[in-house]
Write a protein that holds these residues in place. Structure first.
Motif, PDB file in Angstrom:
ATOM      1  N   VAL A 404       0.755  -1.069   0.027  1.00 52.67           N
ATOM      2  CA  VAL A 404       0.114  -0.052  -0.114  1.00 52.67           C
ATOM      3  C   VAL A 404       0.850   1.439   0.006  1.00 52.67           C
ATOM      4  CG1 VAL A 404      -1.696   1.452   1.343  1.00 52.67           C
ATOM      5  CG2 VAL A 404      -1.836  -1.361   1.371  1.00 52.67           C
ATOM      6  N   VAL A 405       2.132   1.169   0.879  1.00 50.53           N
ATOM      7  CA  VAL A 405       2.839   2.300   0.999  1.00 50.53           C
ATOM      8  C   VAL A 405       3.470   2.633  -0.300  1.00 50.53           C
ATOM      9  CG1 VAL A 405       4.859   3.401   2.191  1.00 50.53           C
ATOM     10  CG2 VAL A 405       2.919   2.162   3.412  1.00 50.53           C
ATOM     11  N   GLU A 406       4.113   1.493  -0.917  1.00 51.82           N
ATOM     12  CA  GLU A 406       4.865   1.686  -2.319  1.00 51.82           C
ATOM     13  C   GLU A 406       4.000   2.097  -3.279  1.00 51.82           C
ATOM     14  OE1 GLU A 406       8.041  -1.795  -1.704  1.00 51.82           O
ATOM     15  OE2 GLU A 406       6.203  -2.413  -2.898  1.00 51.82           O
ATOM     16  N   CYS A 407       2.672   1.875  -3.402  1.00 45.89           N
ATOM     17  CA  CYS A 407       1.656   2.303  -4.480  1.00 45.89           C
ATOM     18  C   CYS A 407       1.622   3.775  -4.202  1.00 45.89           C
ATOM     19  CB  CYS A 407       0.608   1.437  -4.231  1.00 45.89           C
ATOM     20  SG  CYS A 407       0.665   0.069  -5.018  1.00 45.89           S
ATOM     21  N   MET A 408       1.313   4.129  -3.070  1.00 40.53           N
ATOM     22  CA  MET A 408       1.079   5.577  -2.613  1.00 40.53           C
ATOM     23  C   MET A 408       2.408   6.556  -2.854  1.00 40.53           C
ATOM     24  SD  MET A 408      -0.944   5.145   0.922  1.00 40.53           S
ATOM     25  CE  MET A 408      -1.147   6.800   1.364  1.00 40.53           C
ATOM     26  N   ALA A 409       3.445   5.953  -2.611  1.00 43.62           N
ATOM     27  CA  ALA A 409       4.780   6.449  -3.193  1.00 43.62           C
ATOM     28  C   ALA A 409       5.100   6.711  -4.494  1.00 43.62           C
ATOM     29  CB  ALA A 409       6.062   5.782  -2.271  1.00 43.62           C
ATOM     30  N   ALA A 410       4.408   5.841  -5.217  1.00 41.15           N
ATOM     31  CA  ALA A 410       4.628   6.048  -6.728  1.00 41.15           C
ATOM     32  C   ALA A 410       3.482   6.735  -7.243  1.00 41.15           C
ATOM     33  CB  ALA A 410       4.391   4.565  -7.157  1.00 41.15           C
ATOM     34  N   GLY A 411       2.688   7.328  -6.340  1.00 44.45           N
ATOM     35  CA  GLY A 411       1.748   8.514  -7.095  1.00 44.45           C
ATOM     36  C   GLY A 411       0.707   7.703  -7.546  1.00 44.45           C
ATOM     37  N   LYS A 412       0.171   6.759  -7.109  1.00 39.66           N
ATOM     38  CA  LYS A 412      -1.237   5.998  -7.646  1.00 39.66           C
ATOM     39  C   LYS A 412      -2.230   6.220  -6.391  1.00 39.66           C
ATOM     40  CE  LYS A 412       1.342   5.570 -10.169  1.00 39.66           C
ATOM     41  NZ  LYS A 412       1.116   5.998 -11.499  1.00 39.66           N
ATOM     42  N   VAL A 413      -3.441   6.179  -6.989  1.00 40.39           N
ATOM     43  CA  VAL A 413      -4.678   6.460  -6.190  1.00 40.39           C
ATOM     44  C   VAL A 413      -4.903   4.895  -5.440  1.00 40.39           C
ATOM     45  CG1 VAL A 413      -7.295   6.921  -5.738  1.00 40.39           C
ATOM     46  CG2 VAL A 413      -5.693   8.078  -7.738  1.00 40.39           C
ATOM     47  N   ILE A 414      -4.673   5.001  -4.018  1.00 37.61           N
ATOM     48  CA  ILE A 414      -4.551   3.656  -3.515  1.00 37.61           C
ATOM     49  C   ILE A 414      -6.136   3.299  -3.037  1.00 37.61           C
ATOM     50  CG2 ILE A 414      -4.353   4.462  -1.192  1.00 37.61           C
ATOM     51  CD1 ILE A 414      -3.089   1.289  -2.371  1.00 37.61           C
ATOM     52  N   LEU A 415      -6.552   2.036  -3.327  1.00 34.61           N
ATOM     53  CA  LEU A 415      -7.788   1.567  -2.785  1.00 34.61           C
ATOM     54  C   LEU A 415      -7.449   0.097  -1.846  1.00 34.61           C
ATOM     55  CD1 LEU A 415     -10.848   1.101  -2.587  1.00 34.61           C
ATOM     56  CD2 LEU A 415     -10.950   0.046  -5.073  1.00 34.61           C
ATOM     57  N   ALA A 416      -7.667   0.482  -0.569  1.00 35.16           N
ATOM     58  CA  ALA A 416      -7.264  -0.462   0.415  1.00 35.16           C
ATOM     59  C   ALA A 416      -8.382  -0.973   1.201  1.00 35.16           C
ATOM     60  CB  ALA A 416      -6.241   0.024   1.082  1.00 35.16           C
ATOM     61  N   HIS A 417      -8.100  -1.906   2.106  1.00 38.61           N
ATOM     62  CA  HIS A 417      -9.177  -2.712   2.746  1.00 38.61           C
ATOM     63  C   HIS A 417      -9.271  -1.873   3.927  1.00 38.61           C
ATOM     64  CE1 HIS A 417     -11.626  -5.513   5.092  1.00 38.61           C
ATOM     65  NE2 HIS A 417     -11.668  -6.164   4.014  1.00 38.61           N
ATOM     66  N   LYS A 418     -10.704  -1.582   4.435  1.00 42.80           N
ATOM     67  CA  LYS A 418     -11.060  -0.709   5.784  1.00 42.80           C
ATOM     68  C   LYS A 418     -10.791  -1.430   6.651  1.00 42.80           C
ATOM     69  CE  LYS A 418     -14.744   2.788   6.816  1.00 42.80           C
ATOM     70  NZ  LYS A 418     -16.012   3.069   6.257  1.00 42.80           N
ATOM     71  N   SER A 419      -9.586  -1.751   7.263  1.00 43.57           N
ATOM     72  CA  SER A 419      -9.327  -2.526   8.426  1.00 43.57           C
ATOM     73  C   SER A 419      -7.746  -2.553   8.631  1.00 43.57           C
ATOM     74  CB  SER A 419      -9.613  -3.902   8.321  1.00 43.57           C
ATOM     75  OG  SER A 419      -9.176  -4.686   7.368  1.00 43.57           O
ATOM     76  N   GLY A 420      -7.480  -2.754   9.944  1.00 43.68           N
ATOM     77  CA  GLY A 420      -6.013  -3.110  10.128  1.00 43.68           C
ATOM     78  C   GLY A 420      -5.093  -1.705   9.838  1.00 43.68           C
ATOM     79  N   GLY A 421      -3.921  -1.951   9.452  1.00 46.13           N
ATOM     80  CA  GLY A 421      -2.739  -0.992   9.174  1.00 46.13           C
ATOM     81  C   GLY A 421      -3.253   0.047   8.383  1.00 46.13           C
ATOM     82  N   PRO A 422      -3.896  -0.359   6.999  1.00 48.08           N
ATOM     83  CA  PRO A 422      -4.069   0.688   5.891  1.00 48.08           C
ATOM     84  C   PRO A 422      -5.182   1.781   6.681  1.00 48.08           C
ATOM     85  CG  PRO A 422      -3.938  -1.488   5.123  1.00 48.08           C
ATOM     86  CD  PRO A 422      -3.852  -1.765   6.611  1.00 48.08           C
ATOM     87  N   GLU A 450     -14.985   2.712  -9.510  1.00 49.89           N
ATOM     88  CA  GLU A 450     -15.715   3.503 -10.421  1.00 49.89           C
ATOM     89  C   GLU A 450     -15.545   5.022 -10.159  1.00 49.89           C
ATOM     90  OE1 GLU A 450     -18.511   4.457 -13.589  1.00 49.89           O
ATOM     91  OE2 GLU A 450     -17.201   2.851 -13.259  1.00 49.89           O
ATOM     92  N   ARG A 451     -15.664   5.351  -8.962  1.00 52.79           N
ATOM     93  CA  ARG A 451     -15.783   6.880  -8.262  1.00 52.79           C
ATOM     94  C   ARG A 451     -14.277   7.279  -8.466  1.00 52.79           C
ATOM     95  NH1 ARG A 451     -15.619   6.705  -2.396  1.00 52.79           N
ATOM     96  NH2 ARG A 451     -17.129   5.312  -2.561  1.00 52.79           N
ATOM     97  N   ILE A 452     -13.222   6.466  -8.527  1.00 47.34           N
ATOM     98  CA  ILE A 452     -11.960   7.063  -8.604  1.00 47.34           C
ATOM     99  C   ILE A 452     -11.584   7.473 -10.381  1.00 47.34           C
ATOM    100  CG2 ILE A 452      -9.223   6.345  -8.895  1.00 47.34           C
ATOM    101  CD1 ILE A 452      -9.857   4.804  -6.350  1.00 47.34           C
ATOM    102  N   LEU A 453     -12.207   6.499 -11.148  1.00 48.70           N
ATOM    103  CA  LEU A 453     -12.035   6.550 -12.419  1.00 48.70           C
ATOM    104  C   LEU A 453     -12.941   7.762 -13.074  1.00 48.70           C
ATOM    105  CD1 LEU A 453     -11.943   2.960 -13.682  1.00 48.70           C
ATOM    106  CD2 LEU A 453      -9.798   4.692 -13.349  1.00 48.70           C
ATOM    107  N   ALA A 454     -13.989   7.977 -12.186  1.00 44.98           N
ATOM    108  CA  ALA A 454     -15.111   9.179 -12.702  1.00 44.98           C
ATOM    109  C   ALA A 454     -14.505  10.383 -12.210  1.00 44.98           C
ATOM    110  CB  ALA A 454     -16.323   8.992 -12.203  1.00 44.98           C
ATOM    111  N   LEU A 455     -13.547  10.474 -11.256  1.00 48.09           N
ATOM    112  CA  LEU A 455     -12.825  11.862 -10.817  1.00 48.09           C
ATOM    113  C   LEU A 455     -12.142  12.823 -11.921  1.00 48.09           C
ATOM    114  CD1 LEU A 455     -11.132  10.770  -7.407  1.00 48.09           C
ATOM    115  CD2 LEU A 455     -13.029  12.302  -7.747  1.00 48.09           C
ATOM    116  N   PRO A 456     -12.266  13.939 -11.920  1.00 52.08           N
ATOM    117  CA  PRO A 456     -11.475  14.807 -12.923  1.00 52.08           C
ATOM    118  C   PRO A 456     -10.145  14.355 -12.580  1.00 52.08           C
ATOM    119  CG  PRO A 456     -13.010  15.991 -11.859  1.00 52.08           C
ATOM    120  CD  PRO A 456     -13.114  14.684 -11.011  1.00 52.08           C
ATOM    121  N   PRO A 457      -9.277  14.313 -13.622  1.00 49.42           N
ATOM    122  CA  PRO A 457      -7.931  14.247 -13.521  1.00 49.42           C
ATOM    123  C   PRO A 457      -7.195  14.849 -12.792  1.00 49.42           C
ATOM    124  CG  PRO A 457      -8.601  14.018 -15.895  1.00 49.42           C
ATOM    125  CD  PRO A 457      -9.760  14.628 -15.212  1.00 49.42           C
ATOM    126  N   ALA A 458      -7.544  16.232 -12.504  1.00 49.49           N
ATOM    127  CA  ALA A 458      -6.853  17.358 -11.574  1.00 49.49           C
ATOM    128  C   ALA A 458      -7.422  16.642 -10.214  1.00 49.49           C
ATOM    129  CB  ALA A 458      -7.450  18.422 -11.782  1.00 49.49           C
TER     130      ALA A 458
END
Length: 495
Positions: A404-422, A450-458
């Protein structure tokens, strides 16, 4: 003489006999205890003699890490190599040993694998002690009572490690808590532990009590009141033993707030316990450019994690299928979408699991949109992550979440499980800004995609910027500084 009198006389005779036997029984128990104590002292003396002879021969103190799967290529292995690198740099006169069960490779190949997978090079080589009986901790050996079987197996594997090499300081870096009393009381070693995930937790108990079917709680247990009650008792007794074993540790390091809560409730050693976030190679991903992605013709969703059952790749594939269905039902002309699963396979069980996942893709009709990348080098992993739009994570109660951290460092929009460390440590607001998304089942994941992909690129770009800035606290440098500070008192006990 009446029957009542005969019964009384008989009971008196039995009482006299038991009283006569009591003293010999007590004596026998004391004798057995004395023999056991003498045996333990003799074994301890023998092991310490071996250590003293090794010290005289090598002229160095030794720190040993117990990590039977050190060549697995997961987040736990990254912690191992970063920890050794930090200690080697700080303590150049100390020897370092790794107990491993990876018999099919050489020590050089293991270190080369760490360099290739994690971009980690040690200042100097380490000594490997190859253990022949790692099978004793394989879950496949214990189809029932797996926790107990693996824990007992770890004691025998720890005994093999201890008799092969007696260190001055022993660190369990893989979660085999039942080896701690072995090295402390028989080996006479100082002991420490880095806990990635408690062997048992209150969440596991709640899953059984509530009758929730999961990978470690099959349907035939949830459907039986007797088996569920028996499993709760079994878990409670095991938790007691686990807590007693873990409390032997002189130093306890945990990788997240979630793990901290469970370890404190089980090991009950708050003064010796601290949170040390695991090292994430955030710097290696910072050169991936942050740009608007509105002109992309194909959005990829990337998942990084070993192919273990608890990672729940099935949920990823099913959620991806639902997301595709949602997009087909929507407006035409939408960008293409694909799922890329990147991870390591530790053994045949993991490879069989990948085959099962491929079959699921065929069954759901998404095989042409799902790619599997197994045991890939770091450069390929970085390239795939760099090209992705969304980073996907689905493990329930993930102890931390390096992927999860590596994806965020790479500048990706992270979608993680709603529990634990994330939920508790990683995908949290940064300076008031959103850093990612959380979900918990197929529908919520599909909706979030679907919500992430529907967001404006900005808007997506701003979330990606927040995410990248927020993960600086999980860098290699932060880990090494915190790890060395935690280890300093224990290293100071070495003569």
């Amino acid at each position: 003489m009446s029957g009542h009198d005969q019964l009384v006389l008989c009971l008196c005779e039995i009482t006299r006999l038991l009283w006569k036997l009591l003293l010999p029984l007590v004596f026998l128990c004391l004798l057995l205890i004395a023999v056991l104590v003498l045996l333990v002292l003799a074994v301890r003396f023998w092991l310490q003699s071996n250590r003293n002879a090794r010290r005289a021969r090598d002229g160095r103190l030794t720190v040993a890490f117990f990590h039977p799967y050190c060549n697995a290529g997961g987040g736990g292995e990254r912690v191992l190599w970063c920890a050794i690198r930090a200690l080697q740099s700080r303590y150049p006169d100390i020897n370092f040993v790794v107990y491993t069960g990876d018999l099919g490779v050489t020590g050089h190949q293991i270190l080369e694998g760490a360099r290739r997978r994690f971009n980690i090079v040690l200042p100097r080589p380490v000594q490997f002690v190859f253990l022949r009986h790692r099978l004793l901790v394989e879950p496949g050996l214990f189809p029932h009572f797996t926790l107990l079987g693996q824990s007992v197996g770890s004691i025998f594997l720890g005994w093999e490690a201890l008799t092969e090499f007696v260190p001055d300081l022993y660190i369990d870096s893989m979660g085999y808590a039942f080896t701690l009393p072995l090295f402390r009381y028989l080996g006479g070693c100082s002991v420490g532990s880095y806990v990635h995930y408690p062997t048992i937790s209150t969440d596991m108990l709640s899953v059984v009590r509530e009758g929730n079917p999961r990978f470690n709680n099959p349907d035939y247990v949830t459907n039986s009141l007797f088996l569920s009650a028996f499993k709760v008792v079994y878990y409670c007794l095991f938790a007691l033993l686990y807590g007693m074993a873990g409390s032997c540790s002189d130093l306890i390091m945990v990788n997240s707030s979630w793990t901290l809560d469970h370890i404190l409730s089980l090991w009950r050693s708050p003064n010796r316990t601290s949170v040390i976030y695991p090292p994430c190679d955030v710097s290696a991903f910072l050169d991936i450019p942050l740009e608007e992605d509105g002109d992309k013709k194909c959005h990829s969703i990337v998942s990084v994690g070993q192919f273990r059952p608890e990672k729940d790749h099935r949920l990823q594939i099913r959620a991806f299928k639902k997301a595709l269905d949602r997009r087909r039902d929507g407006a035409a002309g939408r960008e293409a979408l694909k799922l890329v699963l990147i991870g390591g396979c530790r053994n045949q069980g993991d490879e069989d699991r990948v085959l099962m996942l491929r079959g699921l893709c065929q069954e759901l009709g998404v095989a042409n949109r799902v790619e599997f990348k197994l045991n890939v080098p770091f450069e390929e992993l970085k390239r795939e992550v760099g090209e992705a739009t969304i980073g996907l994570h689905t493990m329930w109660n993930e102890h931390f979440g390096i992927g999860v951290v590596e994806c965020m460092a790479a500048g990706k929009v992270i979608l993680a499980h709603k529990s634990g460390g994330p939920k508790l440590d990683i995908v949290v607001p940064f300076e008031g800004g959103q850093t990612g998304f959380l979900a918990y089942d197929e529908d919520s994941y599909a909706e979030a995609i679907e919500r992430i992909l529907a967001l404006p690129p900005a808007s997506r770009l701003q979330i990606r910027r927040n995410a990248r800035q927020s993960v600086a606290r999980f860098s290699d440098q932060e880990f090494e500084a915190c790890f060395l500070a935690a280890m300093e008192p224990l290293m100071g006990t070495l003569e």
